[in-house]
Design a protein around this motif. Structure first.
Motif, short mmCIF file in Angstrom:
data_model
loop_
_atom_site.label_atom_id
_atom_site.label_comp_id
_atom_site.label_asym_id
_atom_site.label_seq_id
_atom_site.Cartn_x
_atom_site.Cartn_y
_atom_site.Cartn_z
N LEU A 1 30.65 1.46 4.01
CA LEU A 1 31.64 0.65 3.05
C LEU A 1 31.63 -0.91 3.32
CD1 LEU A 1 34.71 1.59 1.24
CD2 LEU A 1 34.90 -0.33 2.75
N PRO A 2 31.99 -1.40 4.70
CA PRO A 2 32.46 -2.46 4.94
C PRO A 2 31.27 -3.67 4.49
CG PRO A 2 32.94 -1.35 6.78
CD PRO A 2 31.97 -0.24 5.65
N PRO A 3 29.99 -3.54 4.49
CA PRO A 3 29.10 -4.85 4.29
C PRO A 3 28.83 -4.91 2.74
CG PRO A 3 28.16 -3.39 5.73
CD PRO A 3 29.35 -2.49 5.24
N VAL A 4 29.21 -3.96 1.81
CA VAL A 4 28.98 -4.20 0.46
C VAL A 4 29.65 -5.11 -0.21
CG1 VAL A 4 30.01 -2.24 -0.47
CG2 VAL A 4 27.99 -2.83 -1.53
N GLY A 5 31.12 -5.15 0.15
CA GLY A 5 31.85 -6.06 -0.64
C GLY A 5 31.29 -7.61 -0.42
N PRO A 6 31.35 -8.12 0.96
CA PRO A 6 30.67 -9.43 1.30
C PRO A 6 29.40 -9.89 0.96
CG PRO A 6 31.09 -8.08 3.29
CD PRO A 6 31.51 -7.27 2.07
N ALA A 7 28.68 -8.69 0.90
CA ALA A 7 27.15 -9.08 0.23
C ALA A 7 27.31 -9.22 -1.16
CB ALA A 7 26.34 -7.49 0.31
N ILE A 8 28.14 -8.54 -1.95
CA ILE A 8 28.22 -9.17 -3.43
C ILE A 8 28.83 -10.47 -3.49
CG2 ILE A 8 29.68 -8.47 -5.52
CD1 ILE A 8 29.50 -5.57 -4.57
N ALA A 9 29.84 -10.58 -2.86
CA ALA A 9 30.52 -12.03 -2.80
C ALA A 9 29.52 -13.12 -2.62
CB ALA A 9 31.78 -12.04 -1.85
N ASN A 10 28.72 -12.94 -1.49
CA ASN A 10 27.72 -13.83 -0.96
C ASN A 10 26.73 -13.91 -2.17
OD1 ASN A 10 29.07 -14.33 1.33
ND2 ASN A 10 27.94 -12.84 2.53
N ALA A 11 26.24 -12.95 -2.78
CA ALA A 11 25.13 -13.04 -3.84
C ALA A 11 25.77 -14.02 -5.00
CB ALA A 11 24.91 -11.72 -3.97
N VAL A 12 26.97 -13.71 -5.40
CA VAL A 12 27.65 -14.61 -6.25
C VAL A 12 27.59 -16.01 -5.88
CG1 VAL A 12 29.89 -15.11 -7.72
CG2 VAL A 12 29.04 -12.68 -7.34
N ALA A 13 27.87 -16.25 -4.58
CA ALA A 13 27.98 -17.84 -4.13
C ALA A 13 26.64 -18.39 -4.34
CB ALA A 13 28.50 -17.84 -2.76
N ARG A 14 25.41 -17.67 -3.90
CA ARG A 14 24.13 -18.04 -3.99
C ARG A 14 23.80 -18.35 -5.52
NH1 ARG A 14 19.79 -15.15 -0.75
NH2 ARG A 14 18.89 -17.16 -0.46
N LEU A 15 24.08 -17.21 -6.53
CA LEU A 15 23.86 -17.30 -7.85
C LEU A 15 24.60 -18.58 -8.55
CD1 LEU A 15 22.62 -15.80 -10.00
CD2 LEU A 15 24.58 -14.55 -10.33
#
Length: 739
Positions: free
Chosen positions: A703-717
């Motif tokens: 569970l812990p990594p998926v939320g920040p991975a999503i947020a970081n993807a949005v930042a790159r997008l």
């Protein structure tokens, strides 16, 4: 209510201890320890008379009963733990029956939880791993000693294959059933030490992908017994009306209409609500709905409005004049930041979330005088014994707990409120069992939520863009202050499960973590990954912010910060390779996050798209690389990662509890939003165990990594738009885009 146990500690010494079970003793010494048709079955009771120890019984027909000491709530632990015993004793897995442990902490307690029976914290495998392997090795030595006596040969001349003892010089063999039928138990029983354990290149079961979970067939054919399925002779049903605001008590009770409901037999005033007992579930629900109760108005929780408090928490986190408890310190972080060439500051926040287990809270209790028997989907048999004894006015040893399968737990079923309901009502109809089933609305509104929290991180970078100092402040209520007040006091007011995950393994020269408790009266509790779920959100997003400030690839920055962590580097490199990190996506972007919590290493990459007009995020795929140390059941590890990633995606995008003036606003899945099947991402998992490493926990790692991975993807997008507030609701995303 205060709880006499806690969910996060490995402080017990594992150097040596004595396992005792009735007349059976096993001396255990640790020396510097830091098929297509293949499958056991589940059995309700132990069968056989040949008992090498309290964990294993062998019947004359060769069937082997192995105790599972942990609660099965979908994580596969009923297979994993007995498999360790079967491996070391050379059992034939097709001839194994798994039996749920009785409530007996002295015999079956988890060394990782101070010896109590408790399932949680990704601690079951870590806590029992060494112990159960040694139990298996000791069982094998007992079997060999018995066989040696039967064959009149030295035990050193004997070897074992699954379910059978071999005497190679004479060609004679004995099945385990034959030994159970006629073999004498040696006196004294042999001891097992680390030197008796198999080397990993001789493992028959550990590491295999073709061993299915033993709990699945019964769940498929409907024969599995969850707490909701318990049926007993002469059973009654119960329901409890609770106050809309936690902590209030019933004042006046008008139960005239409730008593008139056909099938309703008892109305029971309680200190925290009003109970109803009846002949049917429908009768208790109807009577409960007809109760007219005036409640006290003195609870502090009436001042609890979550949106207002979260802003207050954020202000506290930012205000360095408000000091807290130092949770961790290395070097002088404040001085390093004060002298930094650049300072990055960020606030991260998380709303309350509830457990929403598929099976709502329920328990069945039978009270006879000063004895109590309970049937329940509980994560904590030891705690259940203690609370039931308190309700009845007896001692825990007079409380028997039968642990059923759990339809989800996530920490919620380590609580005892639903147990107290059943025992309190059963006490009123002594001699008849009472089953209490919470409605979904009860389950959501009266949950023990994951805490509301705010975090403030300040990072100082030197002139080369390297991290010089890291300061992390976490503002939230305490779980341990309620569940283990003694431990909380001994820790000086620090709650290490609330701050868990903030202490990372990145190479940072100066690092400080502070915890600032905010006590607003609301009971909060353990929720899937607890503190790690939000501390890693903040940390991993800040790592990407640092990479952006340096003009560095966030993957390369993590590899640099993990230069002394080969296992961490490996999972990051592995997930980058399988996700093709450097490949451009049309209209989509990738985000990366890493976690080393629970003794395992996990890196994930999320592929995300964004509808800028609506603010809706779509997670298309998640790649995951996980290093569990020892991969006992690789296929099951993949399944647990899928569960964690799916839940983590829903929690990051949707899940939110709102409280206004003490009243929970959500009540069912129409208002408490969880992820839907159509919204679940495709998931690819690579299990990359590290040879020679200790076994890690698995249940909460995904569970812990998926939320920040999503947020970081949005930042790159989006060219740098940062999402800093769980969940990423569309209106919050749109506001971030417009900021």
């Amino acid at each position: 209510m205060s709880k006499p146990f806690e969910l996060h500690s490995r402080a017990i010494s594992r150097r040596s201890f004595l396992i005792m079970a009735g007349g059976f003793g096993v001396a255990v010494a640790f020396g510097g320890l830091p098929g297509s048709a293949l499958g056991a079955t589940v059995a309700p009771t132990v069968e056989g008379d040949y008992r090498p120890n309290a964990w294993v019984t062998i019947a004359a027909d060769g069937m082997i009963s192995i105790i599972c000491p942990a609660s099965e709530m979908g994580q596969g632990i009923m297979t994993t733990l007995p498999l360790l015993v079967a491996e070391e004793m050379d059992a034939d897995w097709d001839r194994v029956r798994i039996v749920q442990a009785p409530s007996d902490a002295e015999t079956y307690g988890n060394p990782g939880f101070y010896g109590i029976q408790l399932t949680g914290g990704s601690e079951s495998t870590r806590g029992y791993y060494d112990l159960l392997r040694l139990i298996g090795a000791q069982t094998r030595k007992v079997i060999l000693a018995s066989a040696a006596a039967m064959l009149n040969v030295p035990a050193r001349e004997l070897t074992t294959e699954p379910g059978r003892v071999m005497h190679v010089p004479s060609g004679r063999t004995l099945g385990y059933g034959e030994i159970a039928a006629d073999g004498p138990l040696p006196e004294p029983l042999p001891q097992a030490t680390e030197t008796d354990l198999k080397p990993d290149d001789q493992w028959r079961y550990i590491g295999r992908r073709d061993i299915p979970r033993i709990d699945v067939p019964s769940k498929v054919d409907g024969s599995a017994i969850f707490g909701m399925d318990v049926q007993l002779p002469d059973m009654l049903y119960g329901a409890v009306l609770r106050a809309p605001v936690q902590g209030e008590r019933p004042g006046t009770i008008d139960d005239a209409e409730a008593r008139a409901v056909p099938g309703a037999t008892h109305i029971v005033p309680l200190s925290y609500g009003v109970g109803v007992i009846g002949e049917t579930v429908e009768a208790t629900r109807r009577a409960k709905d007809l109760l007219k109760v005036t409640w006290s108005t003195s609870s502090r929780v009436r001042n609890y409005t979550s949106s207002r408090l979260l802003e207050q928490f954020r202000s506290v986190a930012r205000d360095v004049s408000q000091t807290g408890i130092e949770a961790f310190s290395k070097g002088d972080a404040d001085a390093a930041i004060a002298n930094a060439a650049m300072v990055i500051e960020a606030d991260y926040m998380s709303d309350l979330v509830c457990h929403a287990t598929m099976e709502p809270m329920n328990a069945t209790a039978l009270v006879n005088g000063d004895t109590v028997e309970i049937w329940a989907p509980t994560q904590g048999p030891t705690g259940t014994q203690g609370f039931a004894a308190e309700v009845v006015g007896t001692t825990p040893d007079k409380v028997k707990v039968n642990v059923t399968l759990l339809g989800g737990g996530f920490g919620r079923k380590a609580e005892a409120d639903f147990i107290v309901d059943a025992v309190s009502l059963a006490r009123e109809v002594e001699g008849r069992p009472v089953k209490v089933i919470w409605s979904r609305e009860d389950d959501i509104r009266h949950d023990k939520f994951r805490p509301l929290e705010a975090q403030h991180i300040r990072v100082g970078l030197d002139s080369d863009g390297n991290i010089a100092g890291w300061r992390h402040r976490i503002v939230a209520d305490s779980i341990f202050a309620r569940t283990n007040a003694e431990l909380f006091a001994r820790a000086g007011g620090h709650d290490d499960v609330v701050t868990e995950g903030a202490h990372f393994n990145y190479a940072v020269p100066a690092h400080r973590i502070d915890y600032i408790r905010q006590d607003n009266g609301l009971d909060i509790g353990f929720w899937f990954a607890v503190g790690v779920g939000y501390t890693r959100f903040a940390i991993e997003c800040v790592i990407d912010e640092i990479a952006a400030a340096k003009g560095t690839d966030p993957l390369q920055l993590r590899l640099e910060l993990l230069r002394d962590q080969p296992r961490g580097r490996n999972v990051v490199e592995t997930v980058a390779r399988i996700a093709e990190w450097d490949r451009e996506r049309d209209g989509r972007a990738l985000g990366l996050a890493y976690s080393d919590a629970f003794g395992s290493h996990c890196a994930q990459i999320a592929e995300v798209s964004l509808n800028r007009a609506t603010g809706v995020i779509r997670v298309h795929k998640v790649w995951c690389a996980v290093d569990p140390g020892v991969a006992i059941q690789p296929r099951h590890i993949e399944g647990m990662m899928i569960v964690g990633i799916t839940n983590g995606t829903g929690h990051a995008l949707f899940e939110q509890i709102n409280i206004v003036d003490g009243e929970v606003q959500e009540g069912n899945f129409d208002t408490y939003r969880v992820i839907r099947m159509s919204e679940a991402p495709e998931i690819e998992v690579a299990v990359v165990p590290a040879s020679g490493s200790p076994v890690g926990g698995m249940g909460q790692v995904g569970l812990p990594p998926v939320g920040p991975a999503i947020a970081n993807a949005v930042a790159r997008l989006t060219g740098g738009v940062r999402l800093r507030h769980y969940p990423f609701l569309p209106e919050r995303v749109k506001a971030a885009l417009e900021a």
